[in-house]
Design a protein around this motif. Structure first.
Motif, short mmCIF file in Angstrom:
data_model
loop_
_atom_site.label_atom_id
_atom_site.label_comp_id
_atom_site.label_asym_id
_atom_site.label_seq_id
_atom_site.Cartn_x
_atom_site.Cartn_y
_atom_site.Cartn_z
N ILE A 2 6.14 26.87 98.97
CA ILE A 2 7.56 26.83 98.60
C ILE A 2 8.34 27.86 99.41
O ILE A 2 7.82 28.89 99.83
CB ILE A 2 7.76 27.05 97.08
N THR A 3 9.61 27.53 99.63
CA THR A 3 10.43 28.36 100.54
C THR A 3 11.81 28.66 99.96
O THR A 3 12.63 29.26 100.66
CB THR A 3 10.65 27.63 101.88
N THR A 4 12.07 28.23 98.73
CA THR A 4 13.43 28.38 98.19
C THR A 4 13.46 29.02 96.81
O THR A 4 12.49 28.94 96.05
CB THR A 4 14.12 27.00 98.08
N LYS A 5 14.61 29.60 96.53
CA LYS A 5 14.92 30.12 95.21
C LYS A 5 14.83 28.99 94.17
O LYS A 5 14.36 29.19 93.05
CB LYS A 5 16.36 30.65 95.28
N GLU A 61 18.57 34.88 100.62
CA GLU A 61 18.43 34.86 99.16
C GLU A 61 17.17 34.09 98.73
O GLU A 61 16.61 34.36 97.66
CB GLU A 61 19.69 34.31 98.48
N ASP A 62 16.73 33.15 99.55
CA ASP A 62 15.48 32.44 99.25
C ASP A 62 14.29 33.37 99.44
O ASP A 62 13.41 33.44 98.58
CB ASP A 62 15.34 31.22 100.17
N ARG A 63 14.27 34.06 100.56
CA ARG A 63 13.16 34.99 100.81
C ARG A 63 13.09 36.05 99.70
O ARG A 63 12.02 36.39 99.22
CB ARG A 63 13.31 35.68 102.16
N THR A 64 14.24 36.54 99.29
CA THR A 64 14.26 37.56 98.23
C THR A 64 13.62 37.02 96.95
O THR A 64 12.82 37.72 96.30
CB THR A 64 15.73 37.98 97.94
N ALA A 65 13.93 35.79 96.59
CA ALA A 65 13.37 35.20 95.37
C ALA A 65 11.86 35.01 95.49
O ALA A 65 11.10 35.29 94.55
CB ALA A 65 14.05 33.86 95.07
N LEU A 66 11.41 34.56 96.65
CA LEU A 66 9.97 34.35 96.87
C LEU A 66 9.23 35.68 96.83
O LEU A 66 8.19 35.82 96.18
CB LEU A 66 9.74 33.69 98.25
#
Lengths: 343, 343
Positions: free
Chosen positions: A173-176, A223-228
Motif C-alpha cells: 500500500i502507498t496511500t493514506k 501526506e501518504d508517506r507520513t501516514a504509511l
C-alpha cells in the motif's frame, strides 16, 4: 542517555518478494535467504504459476538457489477465476496465499483478471474463504497513475464485505486512504514496502529522474508517506513488512523504457533499523518485520537472530551474478547500521 | 467533405527554446532556424547570460550555428535582483525579455533568485516595467513536484497586481490553475509546450518509465492537459506556443539520474498540425504558433511560409552531430504530416 549500539531482529519476514527465475533467482535468492526467515514469493513469472506442477518446480528452484538453513519460501499461486474447489483443496498446504493481479497493472500481470466484478471472482474466492487461503491483491485500477490505488479502495471494501471470512491482504500500500481502510474491516490487512516509507514522487521525479526508485505502485504524496510511516513505526498489528524488492537487470532500468521495481532485499534490515532508530521506535521493529505477519498468517518459524551493529555499511553499487547485474536502492551510499551476525 | 491535404504555417515562432552552446548548439540550432521565423532563447547557460558582452557573444554564436535567412534569435537575459536602470536601458533593444528562475527549480537554475519576495525583486522589476521589458518566469516553488506550479499562482497574482504595466509571461504552463489565471489579470500571458498538450504523468510514469518524456515542470493530471489543450485549440489570445525543447545528450537521459527536458524542435510543426487537424481547429493554428506572440511582443517578421502536406513523416530515432546525440519525442514513430516546402 546511553546510545544504542546493537540491535537484534528475530525471524525477519519479507511478506512480498520477487525472486524471479534463472540467473536472476540465483543472484537475488541468497541475498534474501541469508538474513530472512521466510519470504512470501510472488507468482508473476512468465508464464505465471497456476498449476501444482509449476508451483512445486518453482519452489524447488527457489530452494536450490537459496540458503536452505532457516529460510522458508512461502510460495503463492497466481489468481485465476476458474480454480476449482478440488484443485485448491489439493494445493492449499503448499501455498501461503493466492495473488490477484488486475490485468496490465504491473510487470508480468498481462494474464491477470480482466474484471474485478465480484460475481466473476466469486467461485474462486468462496473456495478460498472456505479453505482458509488468504487473498493477496495488487490493488490498482487502470486509471491515472497517482489515483490508481485510491480508486481501488471501493473494490477492497466490496470484497471485504462479500467475503467476511477471507483474509484479504492489500499488497504494497502507498496511500493514506489504504491505511485508513485497515481499521474499517476486520478481514483487511496490508503489506508496505521499505521504499514507500522513505520516498515520495519527489524522490523519483522531483529533481533528476531516478529510474532505480521507479516502482509500481508509484511513490505518492508526502501526506501518504507520513501516514504509511506512522503506521509502520507504531507497528500497526494489521500491517506487515513486504519489501516488494523487484530486481530488474541494469539495462532494463537505465533505458528508454524503464521497468518498475526497486531492489532492496540486501539492505532492508539495515535501513529499517536505521529508520526505526531515528524515530525512537526500535521497540516496534520486530513486530513490523516479523510478529505481525506470524500472527496474521499463523506461521511457526525456526529461531533465527540477526544482530545488527551501529557501524557504517556502504551499500554495494551493484550486485552481480554471471551476466545479471542489479542496482540496489541507496547504491554506493552509507547506512548507519550493519549486519554483525546471523544465528 | 473534402480532406485537407496541405496546410500553410506563416512565420512560426517558438517563444520558449533552449539552444544550449557548443556542439549541442550546432546540432539543434539548424533544426529550429530552418523552419521557424524566430525563437525566444533561454539564458540558462553555465554561467547564465547576465552581461551585455555575454549576451552579444551568445547571439553571435547562435547566428553562426543557425540558418541566417529569415530566422531571428530573440535573446533574453537571466534575471538578477541587482540590474540597474542604466544597464537595462542600455541593453533593452538587444533583448526580448528577462527570464526569472527561482533557484534550483530546473536545469542550470542554481543561480536564480533565492526569494520571490516582491520587495527584493522590486528595483529590477520597476526598471523593466518603465522600460517595457517583458518578464518571463519559470513559475514553480520548491514544493512537492505535482504542486509546484499551483503553489506559484499567488506569486504570479502578487506580481501582476504590484506591476500592472509589466508584461508577465508564465512560461511553459502545465495546469488548469494557470489557464484560469490568464483571464484574471490583463498583464499575465503564458507559453505552453507541445508535449504538455499531449502527455500527462501517465505517459511518463504510468507504464514503463519514459525518460525522454521527463521534463520540468513535470506533466500533470488529465484534467490539466484538457484545460491546456482546450485553450491552445481555441488559440486563446494570451497563450503562445513555446516548445521548451530542451536537448540533453542521450547518456544524460538514459541513466541513473536523468536530466529534465523533452526535445521537440524538429517535429513541432508537423505534430501541432496533426493535433489541430485532429480536433478540427487548423484555422486557429497560425494564431497559436505565431500571431498571438507577434501581438504580445510587438514583433515584425520577414515573411516565411512552411507548407505541410498530409503524408507520413517518420521521426528520426536520433539527431546527431560530432559526439552529441539527442533523442526526439516520438523517436521512430510516424506523424501524419510532413514539411513540403519552406519559403
Amino acid at each position: 542517555m546511553e546510545e544504542i549500539s546493537t540491535f537484534e531482529i528475530h525471524e525477519p519476514l519479507d511478506m512480498h518478494l520477487h525472486l524471479r527465475d534463472g540467473d536472476m533467482l540465483s543472484l537475488v535468492g541468497p541475498l534474501t535467504s541469508q538474513t530472512f526467515s521466510g519470504a512470501l514469493i510472488m507468482p508473476n513469472l512468465v508464464p505465471p504459476i497456476t498449476t501444482k506442477e509449476a508451483l512445486l518446480a518453482y519452489k524447488e528452484r527457489i530452494n536450490e538457489a537459496c540458503y536452505k538453513d532457516k529460510f522458508e519460501p512461502l510460495v503463492t499461486l497466481f489468481f485465476k477465476n476458474d480454480y476449482t474447489y478440488e484443485f485448491l483443496n489439493d494445493i492449499k498446504d503448499q501455498i501461503i496465499g493466492i495473488k490477484l493481479y488486475p490485468a496490465g497493472v504491473t510487470t508480468n500481470s498481462e494474464t491477470g483478471v480482466s474484471s474485478m466484478d465480484i460475481e466473476v471472482l466469486r467461485p474462486t474466492l468462496e473456495s478460498m474463504s472456505k479453505l482458509g487461503i488468504p487473498l493477496c491483491i495488487h490493488g490498482e485500477t487502470n486509471g491515472f497513475v497517482m489515483d490508481r490505488e485510491k480508486e481501488f479502495m471501493p473494490i477492497y471494501e466490496s470484497l471485504a464485505v462479500a467475503f467476511p471470512k477471507l483474509k484479504i491482504i492489500m499488497e504494497h500500500i502507498t496511500t493514506k486512504d489504504a491505511i485508513e481502510l485497515l481499521d474499517k474491516y476486520d478481514n483487511l490487512y496490508a503489506t508496505v514496502t521499505m521504499h514507500h516509507l522513505l520516498i515520495t514522487l519527489d524522490d523519483v521525479a522531483g529533481g533528476m529522474l531516478k529510474p532505480h526508485l521507479f516502482c509500481k505502485p508509484i511513490a505518492k504524496r508526502p501526506e501518504d508517506r507520513t501516514a504509511l510511516l506512522s503506521a509502520a513505526l507504531k507497528a500497526h498489528p494489521k500491517l506487515m513488512f513486504g519489501s516488494d524488492s523487484a530486481p530488474h537487470p541494469k539495462h532494463k532500468k537505465e533505458s528508454c523504457g524503464c521497468a518498475a521495481g526497486v531492489f532492496t532485499s540486501p539492505i532492508a534490515l539495515q535501513v529499517l533499523t536505521q529508520l526505526f532508530e531515528k524515530h525512537g521506535c526500535l521497540d516496534n521493529l520486530n513486530k513490523f518485520i516479523s510478529l505481525n505477519a506470524q500472527k496474521i498468517y499463523n506461521l511457526n518459524l525456526a529461531k533465527k537472530t540477526i544482530k545488527l551493529i551501529k557501524k557504517d555499511f556502504v551499500v554495494p553499487t551493484a550486485y552481480e551474478y554471471k551476466n545479471e547485474s542489479v542496482i540496489p536502492m541507496y547504491a554506493g551510499e552509507i547506512i548507519s547500521w550493519s549486519i554483525m551476525s546471523i544465528n
